[in-house]
Design a protein around this motif. Structure first.
Motif, short mmCIF file in Angstrom:
data_model
loop_
_atom_site.label_atom_id
_atom_site.label_comp_id
_atom_site.label_asym_id
_atom_site.label_seq_id
_atom_site.Cartn_x
_atom_site.Cartn_y
_atom_site.Cartn_z
N VAL A 151 -26.67 14.46 60.17
CA VAL A 151 -25.83 13.57 60.33
C VAL A 151 -24.35 13.91 60.83
O VAL A 151 -23.97 15.22 60.55
CB VAL A 151 -25.57 12.98 58.68
CG1 VAL A 151 -26.79 12.29 58.35
CG2 VAL A 151 -25.15 14.20 57.56
N TRP A 152 -23.50 13.33 60.98
CA TRP A 152 -22.06 13.36 61.05
C TRP A 152 -21.31 13.19 59.83
O TRP A 152 -21.68 12.23 59.19
CB TRP A 152 -21.46 12.58 62.09
CG TRP A 152 -21.50 13.01 63.41
CD1 TRP A 152 -22.62 12.59 64.26
CD2 TRP A 152 -20.69 13.67 64.53
NE1 TRP A 152 -22.60 13.26 65.50
CE2 TRP A 152 -21.25 14.10 65.70
CE3 TRP A 152 -19.55 14.43 64.07
CZ2 TRP A 152 -20.74 14.54 66.45
CZ3 TRP A 152 -18.81 15.16 65.13
CH2 TRP A 152 -19.37 15.20 66.25
N ALA A 153 -20.52 14.13 59.44
CA ALA A 153 -19.72 13.68 58.16
C ALA A 153 -18.25 13.16 58.81
O ALA A 153 -17.59 13.69 59.46
CB ALA A 153 -19.13 15.23 57.46
N VAL A 154 -18.28 11.84 58.38
CA VAL A 154 -17.16 10.74 58.93
C VAL A 154 -16.26 10.39 57.82
O VAL A 154 -16.74 9.93 56.75
CB VAL A 154 -17.96 9.79 59.49
CG1 VAL A 154 -16.86 8.72 60.14
CG2 VAL A 154 -19.04 9.95 60.60
N LEU A 155 -14.99 10.78 57.88
CA LEU A 155 -14.13 10.30 57.00
C LEU A 155 -13.96 8.88 57.00
O LEU A 155 -14.02 8.28 58.14
CB LEU A 155 -12.63 11.00 57.11
CG LEU A 155 -11.39 10.61 56.50
CD1 LEU A 155 -11.80 11.06 54.86
CD2 LEU A 155 -10.29 10.90 56.96
N GLU A 156 -13.94 8.15 55.67
CA GLU A 156 -13.65 6.86 55.63
C GLU A 156 -12.37 6.67 54.49
O GLU A 156 -12.66 7.20 53.54
CB GLU A 156 -14.85 6.15 54.93
CG GLU A 156 -14.24 4.40 55.11
CD GLU A 156 -15.51 3.70 54.64
OE1 GLU A 156 -15.59 2.45 54.92
OE2 GLU A 156 -16.21 3.85 53.94
N TRP A 157 -11.28 6.40 55.31
CA TRP A 157 -10.24 6.35 54.39
C TRP A 157 -10.08 5.07 53.33
O TRP A 157 -9.71 3.88 54.17
CB TRP A 157 -9.02 6.58 55.14
CG TRP A 157 -7.67 6.46 54.11
CD1 TRP A 157 -7.07 7.30 53.28
CD2 TRP A 157 -6.82 5.26 53.97
NE1 TRP A 157 -5.91 6.81 52.70
CE2 TRP A 157 -5.85 5.47 53.20
CE3 TRP A 157 -6.97 3.77 54.54
CZ2 TRP A 157 -5.03 4.46 52.87
CZ3 TRP A 157 -5.83 3.01 54.14
CH2 TRP A 157 -4.98 3.33 53.21
N GLU A 158 -10.21 4.89 52.18
CA GLU A 158 -9.77 3.77 51.51
C GLU A 158 -9.35 4.40 50.13
O GLU A 158 -10.05 4.28 49.20
CB GLU A 158 -11.34 3.14 51.28
CG GLU A 158 -11.82 2.23 52.38
CD GLU A 158 -13.01 1.68 52.22
OE1 GLU A 158 -13.42 1.72 51.03
OE2 GLU A 158 -13.34 0.92 53.01
N CYS A 159 -8.03 4.99 50.21
CA CYS A 159 -7.52 5.41 48.82
C CYS A 159 -6.46 4.52 48.43
O CYS A 159 -5.66 4.10 49.23
CB CYS A 159 -6.97 7.07 49.12
SG CYS A 159 -6.41 7.84 47.66
N CYS A 160 -6.33 4.28 47.28
CA CYS A 160 -5.29 3.42 46.65
C CYS A 160 -4.23 4.09 46.13
O CYS A 160 -3.29 3.46 45.73
CB CYS A 160 -5.81 2.71 45.05
SG CYS A 160 -6.41 3.93 43.94
N ILE A 161 -3.99 5.40 46.49
CA ILE A 161 -2.77 6.07 46.28
C ILE A 161 -2.24 6.71 47.46
O ILE A 161 -1.12 6.67 47.83
CB ILE A 161 -3.01 6.98 45.11
CG1 ILE A 161 -3.47 6.25 43.87
CG2 ILE A 161 -1.81 8.01 44.83
CD1 ILE A 161 -3.81 7.32 42.69
N LYS A 162 -3.05 7.48 47.91
CA LYS A 162 -2.55 8.49 49.16
C LYS A 162 -2.64 7.40 50.54
O LYS A 162 -3.41 6.82 50.91
CB LYS A 162 -3.51 9.64 49.31
CG LYS A 162 -3.32 10.71 50.36
CD LYS A 162 -4.07 12.01 50.34
CE LYS A 162 -3.56 12.64 48.87
NZ LYS A 162 -4.36 13.87 48.95
N SER A 163 -1.53 7.70 51.37
CA SER A 163 -1.38 7.03 52.60
C SER A 163 -2.29 7.59 53.53
O SER A 163 -2.87 8.48 53.42
CB SER A 163 -0.07 7.34 53.14
OG SER A 163 -0.06 8.79 53.49
N PRO A 164 -2.79 6.38 54.45
CA PRO A 164 -3.57 7.02 55.43
C PRO A 164 -3.31 7.95 56.46
O PRO A 164 -4.17 8.78 57.00
CB PRO A 164 -3.68 5.48 56.57
CG PRO A 164 -2.54 4.74 55.87
CD PRO A 164 -2.15 5.19 54.50
N GLU A 165 -1.94 7.91 56.68
CA GLU A 165 -1.70 9.38 57.60
C GLU A 165 -1.89 10.65 56.92
O GLU A 165 -2.50 11.47 57.52
CB GLU A 165 -0.16 9.34 57.64
CG GLU A 165 0.37 7.99 58.79
CD GLU A 165 0.40 6.63 57.97
OE1 GLU A 165 0.62 5.62 58.39
OE2 GLU A 165 0.52 6.77 56.72
#
Length: 350
Positions: free
Chosen positions: A295-309
């Protein structure tokens, strides 16, 4: 054992009308500068890919791969989560899920479903033209509104629901099989495939179709209070995709798993940036490596606190630091010796 590939990033949550997040070139340059080696492309984003054209033209796909490669990146997988969701929609969700369909298919569930199925078939051929062996999606749902059985579910309802779900997916799965591409369902709350039991129900309903596989994301299991480590022990043979996303579950005297209809930030169970939640990623990466999950380890950003940047910047480093270079050598090899049958007999006393 296999070394997990990465880091990679799912582009869906980073799309924006502002540069560099509004074009494939801009996102590729941005991702490469952060240290990512791969990108996962959401196929509903026409600024990133023309799915129908990719299904029909190998030349277009070669050009697309070449553009991505010019930034030192690979396309890890295509995603059709929004279209997959529309393969099966309970009428109670029609108005909300219409947002995922083009204007001409809204307010017409039959045409919307036909469009979604056609999109998935395009995704199968596009994946093959891009040289990809796996594809990520959602299953859709007929039964989610009955997850808590009150009023009681009538006998046969669940069986009928999975039979209909399989009926809609079988032509899609057969197209993916013809293209030699595995369908990886993200096991996710809100979908009929949301845990191990429901995955097995779907497997059975599709007669164990060989293209039915799993996109593993431990964050969804934290929200369900399901053992996400043992899940790997049960289903590692089916895990062909991997989203790196964290979550936490902090129940109080006022709210628990169902969340009180609160926004994400206010819920007991909420998504967090990798490393900021409760997922034991060291064990997750170890298990996937130990079982040889390719598999590829793929970041999925869905954080309710930290910015996507900040999430994207830290995510590449987090994944890189957790990837285990799978050993091809035992630590005690130095003490070994060539096989000598007489010596073995002496050791055994025979």
């Amino acid at each position: 054992m296999k070394t997990i590939k990465g880091p990679a990033v799912f582009l869906a949550q980073f799309m924006d009308d502002k540069e560099p997040f509004n074009s494939l070139d801009g996102l590729c340059k941005w991702a490469a500068n952060l240290g990512y080696k791969g990108i996962q492309i959401p196929t509903w984003e026409t600024r990133l890919i023309d799915l129908e054209k990719a299904a029909e033209s190998k030349t277009y796909c070669e050009e697309l791969k070449g553009k991505v490669a010019s930034y030192g990146l690979e396309i890890t997988e295509l995603s059709s989560h929004l279209q997959g969701q529309l393969v099966a929609v309970h009428p109670a969700y029609d108005l909300m899920f219409d947002n995922f369909a083009p204007e001409e298919y809204k307010n017409n569930p039959k045409k919307r479903t036909d469009w979604a199925i056609k999109q998935l078939k395009f995704a199968a051929r596009a994946s093959r033209n891009l040289g990809l062996d796996v594809h990520g999606t959602f299953s859709g749902s007929f039964l989610w509104h009955t997850a808590h059985p009150w009023p009681q579910r009538p006998d046969g309802l669940v069986e009928m629901g999975f039979a209909e779900l399989a009926k809609r997916w079988m032509p899609i799965l057969n197209e993916f099989d013809a293209q030699g591409v595995d369908v990886c369902y993200e096991i996710h709350p809100g979908e009929d495939l949301h845990d191990g039991v429901t995955f097995e129900r779907f497997l059975e309903a599709t007669n164990h179709h060989k293209r039915v596989n799993i996109l593993y994301d431990p964050s969804h299991f934290v929200l369900q209070q399901l053992d996400y480590i043992k899940y790997i022990d049960h289903y590692h043979d089916y895990i062909k995709m991997f989203h790196v996303k964290d979550a936490e579950f902090n129940p109080t005297g006022k709210k628990g798993m169902f969340g009180g209809y609160g926004d994400w930030r206010d819920r007991a169970g909420r998504y967090r940036h990798p490393g900021d939640g409760q997922v034991d990623f060291k064990t997750v990466f170890s298990k996937l490596t130990e079982y040889g999950c390719d598999v590829w380890a793929v970041l999925e950003w869905e954080c309710c606190i930290k910015s996507p940047e900040q999430g994207a910047k830290e995510g590449a480093v987090f994944i890189q630091n957790n990837i285990i270079e799978a050993t091809q050598k035992r630590f005690d090899d130095f003490a070994g010796s060539e096989i000598d049958e007489n010596k073995l007999k002496k050791i055994l006393g025979i």
